[in-house]
Design a protein around this motif. Structure first.
Motif, PDB file in Angstrom:
ATOM      1  N   ARG A   3      -1.519  58.481  43.509  1.00 12.24           N
ATOM      2  CA  ARG A   3      -2.671  58.970  44.491  1.00 12.24           C
ATOM      3  C   ARG A   3      -2.843  58.183  45.669  1.00 12.24           C
ATOM      4  N   GLU A   4      -2.673  56.782  45.610  1.00 13.20           N
ATOM      5  CA  GLU A   4      -2.611  55.966  46.808  1.00 13.20           C
ATOM      6  C   GLU A   4      -1.322  56.449  47.600  1.00 13.20           C
ATOM      7  N   LEU A   5      -0.212  56.614  47.418  1.00  9.23           N
ATOM      8  CA  LEU A   5       0.985  57.062  48.081  1.00  9.23           C
ATOM      9  C   LEU A   5       0.506  58.297  49.012  1.00  9.23           C
ATOM     10  N   ILE A   6       0.034  59.380  48.184  1.00  9.89           N
ATOM     11  CA  ILE A   6      -0.503  60.549  48.770  1.00  9.89           C
ATOM     12  C   ILE A   6      -1.493  60.521  49.755  1.00  9.89           C
ATOM     13  N   ALA A   7      -2.496  59.628  49.709  1.00 10.93           N
ATOM     14  CA  ALA A   7      -3.455  59.185  50.502  1.00 10.93           C
ATOM     15  C   ALA A   7      -2.755  58.495  51.607  1.00 10.93           C
ATOM     16  N   LEU A   8      -1.962  57.546  51.350  1.00  9.83           N
ATOM     17  CA  LEU A   8      -1.292  57.139  52.597  1.00  9.83           C
ATOM     18  C   LEU A   8      -0.384  57.955  53.294  1.00  9.83           C
ATOM     19  N   VAL A   9       0.391  58.624  53.078  1.00  8.78           N
ATOM     20  CA  VAL A   9       1.052  59.809  53.701  1.00  8.78           C
ATOM     21  C   VAL A   9       0.080  60.577  54.616  1.00  8.78           C
ATOM     22  N   ALA A  10      -0.988  61.091  53.954  1.00  5.09           N
ATOM     23  CA  ALA A  10      -1.902  62.225  54.433  1.00  5.09           C
ATOM     24  C   ALA A  10      -2.434  61.418  55.916  1.00  5.09           C
ATOM     25  N   HIS A  11      -2.785  59.864  55.407  1.00  9.80           N
ATOM     26  CA  HIS A  11      -3.672  59.445  56.487  1.00  9.80           C
ATOM     27  C   HIS A  11      -2.822  59.216  57.596  1.00  9.80           C
ATOM     28  N   GLU A  12      -1.316  58.805  57.492  1.00 10.80           N
ATOM     29  CA  GLU A  12      -0.456  58.474  58.705  1.00 10.80           C
ATOM     30  C   GLU A  12      -0.021  59.932  59.379  1.00 10.80           C
ATOM     31  N   ILE A  13      -0.133  60.958  58.720  1.00  9.74           N
ATOM     32  CA  ILE A  13       0.278  62.104  59.247  1.00  9.74           C
ATOM     33  C   ILE A  13      -0.924  62.478  60.110  1.00  9.74           C
ATOM     34  N   ASN A  14      -2.082  62.384  59.666  1.00 13.03           N
ATOM     35  CA  ASN A  14      -3.384  62.749  60.522  1.00 13.03           C
ATOM     36  C   ASN A  14      -3.532  61.738  61.719  1.00 13.03           C
ATOM     37  N   ARG A  15      -3.072  60.500  61.442  1.00 14.78           N
ATOM     38  CA  ARG A  15      -3.208  59.670  62.705  1.00 14.78           C
ATOM     39  C   ARG A  15      -2.089  59.946  63.616  1.00 14.78           C
ATOM     40  N   ALA A  16      -0.950  60.326  63.262  1.00 11.86           N
ATOM     41  CA  ALA A  16      -0.037  60.758  64.317  1.00 11.86           C
ATOM     42  C   ALA A  16      -0.401  62.124  65.025  1.00 11.86           C
ATOM     43  N   TYR A  17      -1.201  62.934  64.237  1.00 18.95           N
ATOM     44  CA  TYR A  17      -1.564  64.172  64.940  1.00 18.95           C
ATOM     45  C   TYR A  17      -2.787  64.099  65.811  1.00 18.95           C
ATOM     46  N   CYS A  18      -3.682  62.981  65.537  1.00 18.68           N
ATOM     47  CA  CYS A  18      -4.618  62.588  66.196  1.00 18.68           C
ATOM     48  C   CYS A  18      -4.184  61.765  67.614  1.00 18.68           C
ATOM     49  N   ALA A  19      -3.069  61.435  67.569  1.00 20.23           N
ATOM     50  CA  ALA A  19      -2.436  60.763  68.734  1.00 20.23           C
ATOM     51  C   ALA A  19      -1.803  61.807  69.616  1.00 20.23           C
ATOM     52  N   SER A  20      -1.148  62.959  68.823  1.00 18.94           N
ATOM     53  CA  SER A  20      -0.806  63.983  69.642  1.00 18.94           C
ATOM     54  C   SER A  20      -2.134  64.706  70.602  1.00 18.94           C
ATOM     55  N   LEU A  21      -3.157  64.430  70.078  1.00 17.40           N
ATOM     56  CA  LEU A  21      -4.338  65.163  70.893  1.00 17.40           C
ATOM     57  C   LEU A  21      -5.017  64.048  71.770  1.00 17.40           C
ATOM     58  N   GLY A  22      -4.302  62.902  71.735  1.00 16.49           N
ATOM     59  CA  GLY A  22      -4.945  62.011  72.635  1.00 16.49           C
ATOM     60  C   GLY A  22      -5.955  61.001  72.037  1.00 16.49           C
ATOM     61  N   ASP A  23      -6.145  60.939  70.884  1.00 18.76           N
ATOM     62  CA  ASP A  23      -6.847  60.065  70.279  1.00 18.76           C
ATOM     63  C   ASP A  23      -6.182  58.911  69.471  1.00 18.76           C
ATOM     64  N   ASP A  24      -6.173  57.851  70.044  1.00 13.22           N
ATOM     65  CA  ASP A  24      -5.416  56.890  69.586  1.00 13.22           C
ATOM     66  C   ASP A  24      -6.184  55.638  68.887  1.00 13.22           C
ATOM     67  N   SER A  25      -7.385  56.301  68.554  1.00  9.81           N
ATOM     68  CA  SER A  25      -8.399  55.253  67.722  1.00  9.81           C
ATOM     69  C   SER A  25      -8.165  55.060  66.045  1.00  9.81           C
ATOM     70  N   GLN A  26      -7.243  55.968  65.520  1.00 11.49           N
ATOM     71  CA  GLN A  26      -6.942  55.728  64.051  1.00 11.49           C
ATOM     72  C   GLN A  26      -6.166  54.627  63.810  1.00 11.49           C
ATOM     73  N   PRO A  27      -6.582  53.733  62.907  1.00  8.40           N
ATOM     74  CA  PRO A  27      -5.813  52.674  62.516  1.00  8.40           C
ATOM     75  C   PRO A  27      -4.839  52.982  61.636  1.00  8.40           C
ATOM     76  N   ALA A  28      -3.547  52.210  61.407  1.00 13.17           N
ATOM     77  CA  ALA A  28      -2.711  52.417  60.546  1.00 13.17           C
ATOM     78  C   ALA A  28      -3.578  52.409  59.198  1.00 13.17           C
ATOM     79  N   TRP A  29      -2.659  52.596  58.196  1.00 14.13           N
ATOM     80  CA  TRP A  29      -3.122  52.568  56.612  1.00 14.13           C
ATOM     81  C   TRP A  29      -3.626  51.013  56.455  1.00 14.13           C
ATOM     82  N   ALA A  30      -2.714  50.138  56.666  1.00 13.25           N
ATOM     83  CA  ALA A  30      -2.812  48.827  56.471  1.00 13.25           C
ATOM     84  C   ALA A  30      -3.891  48.204  56.937  1.00 13.25           C
ATOM     85  N   ASP A  31      -4.235  48.721  57.953  1.00 11.12           N
ATOM     86  CA  ASP A  31      -5.530  48.289  59.045  1.00 11.12           C
ATOM     87  C   ASP A  31      -6.738  49.143  58.811  1.00 11.12           C
TER      88      ASP A  31
END
Length: 296
Positions: A3-31
Motif C-alpha cells: 500500500r505504501e508503494l502504491i501510494a508513493l507512485v500515485a502521489h508522484e504521478i499526481n505531482r507530475a500532473y500538477c506540474a503540467s498544470l503549472g502547479d509546482d507546490s506539490q512536494p516529493a513523497w519523501a518531503d
C-alpha cells in the motif's frame, strides 16, 4: 508494504500532473507532510477495499475525510489554514481536477496485484502508467493544435521525427511496433519519446509551433496511438504468459514425491515418466516439458 508503494507512485504521478498544470507546490513523497501521506494511503485503502469505486466516489471519500479533519473550501490551498480548492462536490470540480481521481484510481488498479517489495514489477509498469497519465492529461485539457496545418501535439506528448539515413525504420528494440519513414513525425507519450530520443543520430524532437484551441481535432492519418495500444496489449499478454509459466515451474519445484511428478506429467503433457529415476531427475524432466510446451 504494497500500500505504501502504491501510494508513493500515485502521489508522484499526481505531482507530475500538477506540474503540467503549472502547479509546482506539490512536494516529493519523501518531503510530503504526514497529513498528505496519510491522505494518499487512505485513498489507496479505499480503492483496495472497494475495487468498483468510481472516480466520483473516490473524490467523495477524500472530501469526507478532509471535512472530518477540519478542512474547508478555499480559492488557494493553504495547509496551515486547512483550505483546499477541491473541497466541494465532484460535479463542481473543473475537468483538470476530476482527472486526478481518474489517475489515482488507475494507479491503484494497475498495482493492486503487485507482490510486496516487487520493485522490478513497478519499473515494468512505469511505461504503462506514463502512457495512461499522458492520455488522461490530453482528455482533461484543451487540445494543442499546430499552426498552418502542421501535426498537432497533445499535452503530455512529444513530437519525435525520424532523421536517420535509411528510407524507413522499424522499432525492434523497445517493443512499440512503430515504423517511421524518412522525416516522419509521430506524437509519442513522454516515456516512449525519451527512448527514441536516446538515439540522436536517428531521432530528434520535433520543433512544432502550437496554439491552444478548445475544439478537439483528431488526425485520422496518425496511427501512432493504435500501434502503441497493440504493442502494449502484446507486451501485457507476454508478461502474463511468463508469469503463468513461472507459477507452473514453482508448482513443480515444490512437488516432493515421484508420484506427484509422474501424475503431473501424464495429466498435463500426456508423458509417462520412469519412476525408477531419482526425484531430481524426474523433476528436471517435468521442468523441461514445461519450458517446451508451456503452461497448459
Amino acid at each position: 508494504m504494497k500500500r505504501e508503494l502504491i501510494a508513493l507512485v500515485a502521489h508522484e504521478i499526481n505531482r507530475a500532473y500538477c506540474a503540467s498544470l503549472g502547479d509546482d507546490s506539490q512536494p516529493a513523497w519523501a518531503d510530503a507532510p504526514e497529513w498528505q501521506l496519510q491522505s494518499a494511503l487512505a485513498g489507496v485503502d479505499m480503492h483496495l477495499a472497494n475495487p468498483d469505486a468510481t472516480p466520483e466516489q473516490s473524490h467523495a471519500s477524500w472530501l469526507e475525510q478532509k471535512l472530518a479533519d477540519g478542512w474547508a473550501y478555499g480559492e488557494v490551498k493553504d495547509a496551515e489554514k486547512k483550505l483546499h480548492p477541491c473541497c466541494r462536490p465532484y460535479e463542481e470540480l473543473p475537468p483538470e481536477q476530476k482527472s486526478k481521481d481518474y489517475l489515482f484510481r488507475g494507479v491503484v488498479h494497475a498495482l493492486k496485484d503487485l507482490p510486496d517489495g516487487d520493485a522490478e514489477r513497478i519499473l515494468e509498469l512505469q511505461g504503462q502508467l506514463d502512457h495512461a497519465k499522458a492520455t488522461l492529461i490530453q482528455l482533461s485539457q484543451p487540445v494543442r493544435l499546430a499552426i498552418d496545418g502542421a501535426p498537432s501535439v497533445p499535452v503530455g506528448q512529444i513530437g519525435v521525427q525520424y532523421i536517420g539515413r535509411r528510407a524507413d525504420f522499424t522499432d525492434r528494440v523497445y517493443g512499440t511496433g512503430l515504423t517511421f519513414v524518412q522525416g516522419q513525425i509521430r506524437q509519442l507519450p513522454l516515456a516512449t519519446a525519451r527512448q527514441f530520443l536516446r538515439h540522436p543520430d536517428q531521432f530528434a524532437e520535433a520543433e512544432i509551433a502550437v496554439v491552444v484551441s478548445d475544439t478537439p481535432v483528431i488526425d485520422q492519418q496518425d496511427d501512432t496511438a493504435e500501434i502503441l495500444a497493440r504493442a502494449n496489449l502484446v507486451e501485457k499478454e507476454k508478461r502474463e504468459e511468463q508469469s503463468n509459466l513461472q507459477d507452473v515451474r514453482d508448482q513443480v519445484a515444490y512437488m516432493t514425491s515421484k508420484e506427484a511428478l509422474a501424475t503431473f506429467a501424464l495429466t498435463n503433457y500426456q508423458q509417462k515418466l520412469d519412476k525408477r529415476g531419482s526425484i531430481d531427475d524426474l523433476r528436471a524432466q517435468v521442468l523441461q516439458m514445461v519450458d517446451q510446451f508451456g503452461a497448459l
